[in-house]
Design a protein around this motif. Sequence first.
Motif, PDB file in Angstrom:
ATOM      1  N   LEU A  53      -5.900   5.532 -11.148  1.00 36.01           N
ATOM      2  CA  LEU A  53      -7.030   4.910 -10.456  1.00 36.01           C
ATOM      3  C   LEU A  53      -8.283   4.908 -11.325  1.00 36.01           C
ATOM      4  CD1 LEU A  53      -6.587   6.318  -6.837  1.00 36.01           C
ATOM      5  CD2 LEU A  53      -6.111   3.999  -7.653  1.00 36.01           C
ATOM      6  N   GLN A  54      -8.444   5.919 -12.176  1.00 33.42           N
ATOM      7  CA  GLN A  54      -9.604   5.995 -13.057  1.00 33.42           C
ATOM      8  C   GLN A  54      -9.592   4.909 -14.128  1.00 33.42           C
ATOM      9  OE1 GLN A  54      -9.356  10.007 -14.475  1.00 33.42           O
ATOM     10  NE2 GLN A  54     -10.358  10.856 -12.656  1.00 33.42           N
ATOM     11  N   SER A  55      -8.425   4.356 -14.430  1.00 28.73           N
ATOM     12  CA  SER A  55      -8.352   3.324 -15.465  1.00 28.73           C
ATOM     13  C   SER A  55      -8.592   1.918 -14.910  1.00 28.73           C
ATOM     14  CB  SER A  55      -7.002   3.382 -16.190  1.00 28.73           C
ATOM     15  OG  SER A  55      -5.945   3.133 -15.284  1.00 28.73           O
ATOM     16  N   LEU A  56      -8.782   1.823 -13.602  1.00 31.05           N
ATOM     17  CA  LEU A  56      -9.051   0.532 -12.961  1.00 31.05           C
ATOM     18  C   LEU A  56     -10.474   0.092 -13.303  1.00 31.05           C
ATOM     19  CD1 LEU A  56      -7.641  -1.466 -10.999  1.00 31.05           C
ATOM     20  CD2 LEU A  56      -8.753  -0.238  -9.144  1.00 31.05           C
ATOM     21  N   THR A  57     -10.594  -1.096 -13.898  1.00 34.75           N
ATOM     22  CA  THR A  57     -11.904  -1.600 -14.310  1.00 34.75           C
ATOM     23  C   THR A  57     -12.362  -2.730 -13.398  1.00 34.75           C
ATOM     24  OG1 THR A  57     -11.016  -3.316 -15.771  1.00 34.75           O
ATOM     25  CG2 THR A  57     -11.309  -1.096 -16.738  1.00 34.75           C
ATOM     26  N   ALA A  58     -13.629  -3.083 -13.545  1.00 38.36           N
ATOM     27  CA  ALA A  58     -14.166  -4.218 -12.790  1.00 38.36           C
ATOM     28  C   ALA A  58     -13.423  -5.498 -13.161  1.00 38.36           C
ATOM     29  CB  ALA A  58     -15.663  -4.368 -13.052  1.00 38.36           C
ATOM     30  N   ALA A  59     -13.054  -5.620 -14.423  1.00 39.68           N
ATOM     31  CA  ALA A  59     -12.293  -6.801 -14.858  1.00 39.68           C
ATOM     32  C   ALA A  59     -10.927  -6.838 -14.180  1.00 39.68           C
ATOM     33  CB  ALA A  59     -12.140  -6.811 -16.374  1.00 39.68           C
ATOM     34  N   ASN A  60     -10.247  -5.691 -14.100  1.00 43.24           N
ATOM     35  CA  ASN A  60      -8.961  -5.638 -13.389  1.00 43.24           C
ATOM     36  C   ASN A  60      -9.130  -6.115 -11.959  1.00 43.24           C
ATOM     37  OD1 ASN A  60      -8.362  -2.462 -14.925  1.00 43.24           O
ATOM     38  ND2 ASN A  60      -7.367  -4.351 -15.509  1.00 43.24           N
ATOM     39  N   VAL A  61     -10.121  -5.560 -11.284  1.00 44.47           N
ATOM     40  CA  VAL A  61     -10.357  -5.902  -9.875  1.00 44.47           C
ATOM     41  C   VAL A  61     -10.704  -7.384  -9.738  1.00 44.47           C
ATOM     42  CG1 VAL A  61     -11.835  -5.485  -7.866  1.00 44.47           C
ATOM     43  CG2 VAL A  61     -11.018  -3.550  -9.249  1.00 44.47           C
ATOM     44  N   GLY A  62     -11.557  -7.881 -10.613  1.00 42.68           N
ATOM     45  CA  GLY A  62     -11.955  -9.285 -10.545  1.00 42.68           C
ATOM     46  C   GLY A  62     -10.787 -10.239 -10.720  1.00 42.68           C
ATOM     47  N   ILE A  81       0.837  -1.204   0.000  1.00 40.48           N
ATOM     48  CA  ILE A  81       0.000   0.000   0.000  1.00 40.48           C
ATOM     49  C   ILE A  81       0.872   1.253   0.000  1.00 40.48           C
ATOM     50  CG2 ILE A  81      -1.603   1.370   1.414  1.00 40.48           C
ATOM     51  CD1 ILE A  81      -2.947  -0.839  -0.202  1.00 40.48           C
ATOM     52  N   ALA A  82       1.916   1.274   0.822  1.00 40.41           N
ATOM     53  CA  ALA A  82       2.821   2.428   0.868  1.00 40.41           C
ATOM     54  C   ALA A  82       3.523   2.627  -0.478  1.00 40.41           C
ATOM     55  CB  ALA A  82       3.838   2.257   1.988  1.00 40.41           C
ATOM     56  N   THR A  83       3.953   1.536  -1.081  1.00 39.53           N
ATOM     57  CA  THR A  83       4.621   1.621  -2.385  1.00 39.53           C
ATOM     58  C   THR A  83       3.671   2.166  -3.439  1.00 39.53           C
ATOM     59  OG1 THR A  83       6.064  -0.239  -1.817  1.00 39.53           O
ATOM     60  CG2 THR A  83       5.848   0.293  -4.151  1.00 39.53           C
ATOM     61  N   ALA A  84       2.450   1.653  -3.460  1.00 37.58           N
ATOM     62  CA  ALA A  84       1.457   2.136  -4.433  1.00 37.58           C
ATOM     63  C   ALA A  84       1.135   3.611  -4.195  1.00 37.58           C
ATOM     64  CB  ALA A  84       0.195   1.288  -4.363  1.00 37.58           C
ATOM     65  N   ALA A  85       1.023   4.010  -2.938  1.00 38.27           N
ATOM     66  CA  ALA A  85       0.710   5.406  -2.625  1.00 38.27           C
ATOM     67  C   ALA A  85       1.782   6.343  -3.160  1.00 38.27           C
ATOM     68  CB  ALA A  85       0.549   5.581  -1.119  1.00 38.27           C
ATOM     69  N   VAL A  86       3.014   5.892  -3.159  1.00 37.54           N
ATOM     70  CA  VAL A  86       4.121   6.722  -3.633  1.00 37.54           C
ATOM     71  C   VAL A  86       4.287   6.648  -5.150  1.00 37.54           C
ATOM     72  CG1 VAL A  86       6.646   6.989  -3.549  1.00 37.54           C
ATOM     73  CG2 VAL A  86       5.358   6.601  -1.441  1.00 37.54           C
ATOM     74  N   LEU A  87       4.139   5.467  -5.738  1.00 39.74           N
ATOM     75  CA  LEU A  87       4.505   5.266  -7.139  1.00 39.74           C
ATOM     76  C   LEU A  87       3.364   5.325  -8.153  1.00 39.74           C
ATOM     77  CD1 LEU A  87       7.165   2.423  -6.749  1.00 39.74           C
ATOM     78  CD2 LEU A  87       7.536   4.895  -6.949  1.00 39.74           C
ATOM     79  N   VAL A  88       2.135   5.075  -7.721  1.00 39.76           N
ATOM     80  CA  VAL A  88       1.022   5.034  -8.679  1.00 39.76           C
ATOM     81  C   VAL A  88       0.421   6.430  -8.829  1.00 39.76           C
ATOM     82  CG1 VAL A  88      -1.261   4.071  -9.163  1.00 39.76           C
ATOM     83  CG2 VAL A  88       0.511   2.627  -8.148  1.00 39.76           C
ATOM     84  N   PRO A  89       0.423   6.959 -10.046  1.00 42.64           N
ATOM     85  CA  PRO A  89      -0.208   8.269 -10.255  1.00 42.64           C
ATOM     86  C   PRO A  89      -1.702   8.204  -9.937  1.00 42.64           C
ATOM     87  CG  PRO A  89       1.058   7.588 -12.193  1.00 42.64           C
ATOM     88  CD  PRO A  89       1.001   6.414 -11.266  1.00 42.64           C
ATOM     89  N   ARG A  90      -2.225   9.227  -9.293  1.00 37.98           N
ATOM     90  CA  ARG A  90      -3.638   9.244  -8.907  1.00 37.98           C
ATOM     91  C   ARG A  90      -4.556   9.048 -10.114  1.00 37.98           C
ATOM     92  NH1 ARG A  90      -1.152   8.273  -5.249  1.00 37.98           N
ATOM     93  NH2 ARG A  90      -0.698   9.515  -3.439  1.00 37.98           N
ATOM     94  N   ALA A  91      -4.177   9.601 -11.255  1.00 33.93           N
ATOM     95  CA  ALA A  91      -5.007   9.496 -12.460  1.00 33.93           C
ATOM     96  C   ALA A  91      -5.177   8.041 -12.910  1.00 33.93           C
ATOM     97  CB  ALA A  91      -4.396  10.321 -13.587  1.00 33.93           C
TER      98      ALA A  91
END
Length: 140
Positions: A59-68, A47-57
């Motif tokens: 998050l909008q590209s995360l789909t239900a298929a990705n999550v599944g 979680i800490a790594t993602a908070a630092v390295l993943v651009p906030r924008a």
Amino acid sequence: MERWIGYAMVSMVFAGATAVVAKLGLNGISSELGLAVRTSVVFLIVIATAAVLVPRAELQSLTAANVGWLALSGVLAAVSWIFYYKAVQLGEVSTVALIDKGSVVIALLLAVVVLGEQLNVAKVAGGILIVAGLVVIARG
């Protein structure tokens, strides 16, 4: 050397050390409690790594298929870890780790069947050698 190979090599080193360190940590406690502690630490670091390295924008590209698919991957990893930790607690790390690497053959087969990846002589030979190693371990 391509970057992904370097990442894979670093992963190999840390994954190899994980089993030995886990065996030390399981002394006097259940494998389930040990796995819960380990997984909690993994969660916090990821979680800490993602908070630092993943651009906030992103998050909008995360789909239900990705999550599944990623959720299913998490379930499969959890089941694998539950049995791996039980095996490490009860058996020799050197043997458990070798048997666990049979997962490479499973990944190879699933990559071909599910993802349509191509087999080549090197992959087939490597898979055969891993299976041969598993047979040697099982008889040893």
